[in-house]
Design a protein around this motif. Structure first.
Motif, PDB file in Angstrom:
ATOM      1  N   GLU A  69       7.123   6.242   1.219  1.00 50.84           N
ATOM      2  CA  GLU A  69       6.306   7.323   0.669  1.00 50.84           C
ATOM      3  C   GLU A  69       4.980   6.760   0.184  1.00 50.84           C
ATOM      4  O   GLU A  69       4.912   5.634  -0.308  1.00 50.84           O
ATOM      5  N   PHE A  70       3.922   7.551   0.335  1.00 53.39           N
ATOM      6  CA  PHE A  70       2.597   7.074  -0.034  1.00 53.39           C
ATOM      7  C   PHE A  70       2.037   7.829  -1.220  1.00 53.39           C
ATOM      8  O   PHE A  70       2.061   9.052  -1.259  1.00 53.39           O
ATOM      9  N   ASP A  71       1.539   7.068  -2.183  1.00 50.88           N
ATOM     10  CA  ASP A  71       0.844   7.620  -3.345  1.00 50.88           C
ATOM     11  C   ASP A  71      -0.273   6.638  -3.669  1.00 50.88           C
ATOM     12  O   ASP A  71      -0.015   5.517  -4.108  1.00 50.88           O
ATOM     13  N   ILE A  72      -1.511   7.025  -3.443  1.00 44.40           N
ATOM     14  CA  ILE A  72      -2.650   6.125  -3.639  1.00 44.40           C
ATOM     15  C   ILE A  72      -2.693   5.584  -5.069  1.00 44.40           C
ATOM     16  O   ILE A  72      -3.106   4.448  -5.291  1.00 44.40           O
ATOM     17  N   ALA A  73      -2.244   6.359  -6.031  1.00 47.39           N
ATOM     18  CA  ALA A  73      -2.245   5.919  -7.422  1.00 47.39           C
ATOM     19  C   ALA A  73      -1.246   4.790  -7.682  1.00 47.39           C
ATOM     20  O   ALA A  73      -1.346   4.094  -8.688  1.00 47.39           O
ATOM     21  N   LYS A  74      -0.288   4.619  -6.769  1.00 46.03           N
ATOM     22  CA  LYS A  74       0.703   3.558  -6.922  1.00 46.03           C
ATOM     23  C   LYS A  74       0.499   2.413  -5.934  1.00 46.03           C
ATOM     24  O   LYS A  74       1.279   1.472  -5.906  1.00 46.03           O
ATOM     25  N   SER A  75      -0.537   2.502  -5.129  1.00 47.79           N
ATOM     26  CA  SER A  75      -0.827   1.460  -4.147  1.00 47.79           C
ATOM     27  C   SER A  75      -1.315   0.199  -4.850  1.00 47.79           C
ATOM     28  O   SER A  75      -2.341   0.213  -5.531  1.00 47.79           O
ATOM     29  N   HIS A 120       0.832  -1.201   0.000  1.00 48.55           N
ATOM     30  CA  HIS A 120       0.000   0.000   0.000  1.00 48.55           C
ATOM     31  C   HIS A 120       0.868   1.254   0.000  1.00 48.55           C
ATOM     32  O   HIS A 120       0.394   2.339  -0.261  1.00 48.55           O
ATOM     33  N   SER A 121       2.139   1.096   0.278  1.00 53.44           N
ATOM     34  CA  SER A 121       3.087   2.214   0.180  1.00 53.44           C
ATOM     35  C   SER A 121       4.370   1.676  -0.441  1.00 53.44           C
ATOM     36  O   SER A 121       4.595   0.477  -0.490  1.00 53.44           O
ATOM     37  N   SER A 122       5.197   2.591  -0.902  1.00 53.43           N
ATOM     38  CA  SER A 122       6.434   2.159  -1.554  1.00 53.43           C
ATOM     39  C   SER A 122       7.426   1.654  -0.502  1.00 53.43           C
ATOM     40  O   SER A 122       7.250   1.864   0.697  1.00 53.43           O
TER      41      SER A 122
END
Length: 76
Positions: A27-33, A21-23
Motif C-alpha cells: 500500500e502506498f502513502d506518501i506521508a509514510k514513504s 517508498h511503499s509499505s
C-alpha cells in the motif's frame, strides 16, 4: 521563452541511502514513504521549494507579524 529551472538542488538526493517508498504490504502513502520523508528533509530541497512558493506568489510575508503565510489563508 520560459526560463529553464536548474535542478542543482537535487544533487543532495544522489546520496540518499536505501529507503522504502511503499509499505511491505504494497500500500502506498506518501506521508509514510521513507524516501519522500528523507528527500523533504534535505535543506537544499526545502530551500528550493520555499523559494519557488515565494517567487510564484503563493506565500507572502507579513511584516507586522513577521511571519510567512499562504495567500489564501483565512484569518479567524
Amino acid at each position: 521563452m520560459a526560463k529553464k529551472m536548474k535542478h542543482d538542488f537535487l544533487d543532495c538526493v544522489k546520496q540518499m541511502p536505501p529507503l522504502r517508498h511503499s509499505s511491505l504490504n504494497g500500500e502506498f502513502d506518501i506521508a509514510k514513504s521513507e524516501a519522500a520523508i528523507w528527500i523533504s528533509n534535505q535543506p537544499e530541497v526545502m530551500q528550493k521549494i520555499f523559494d519557488m512558493a515565494r517567487y510564484h506568489g503563493v506565500i507572502e510575508y507579513d511584516s507586522k507579524t513577521e511571519k510567512w503565510q499562504g495567500v489564501d489563508y483565512e484569518h479567524d
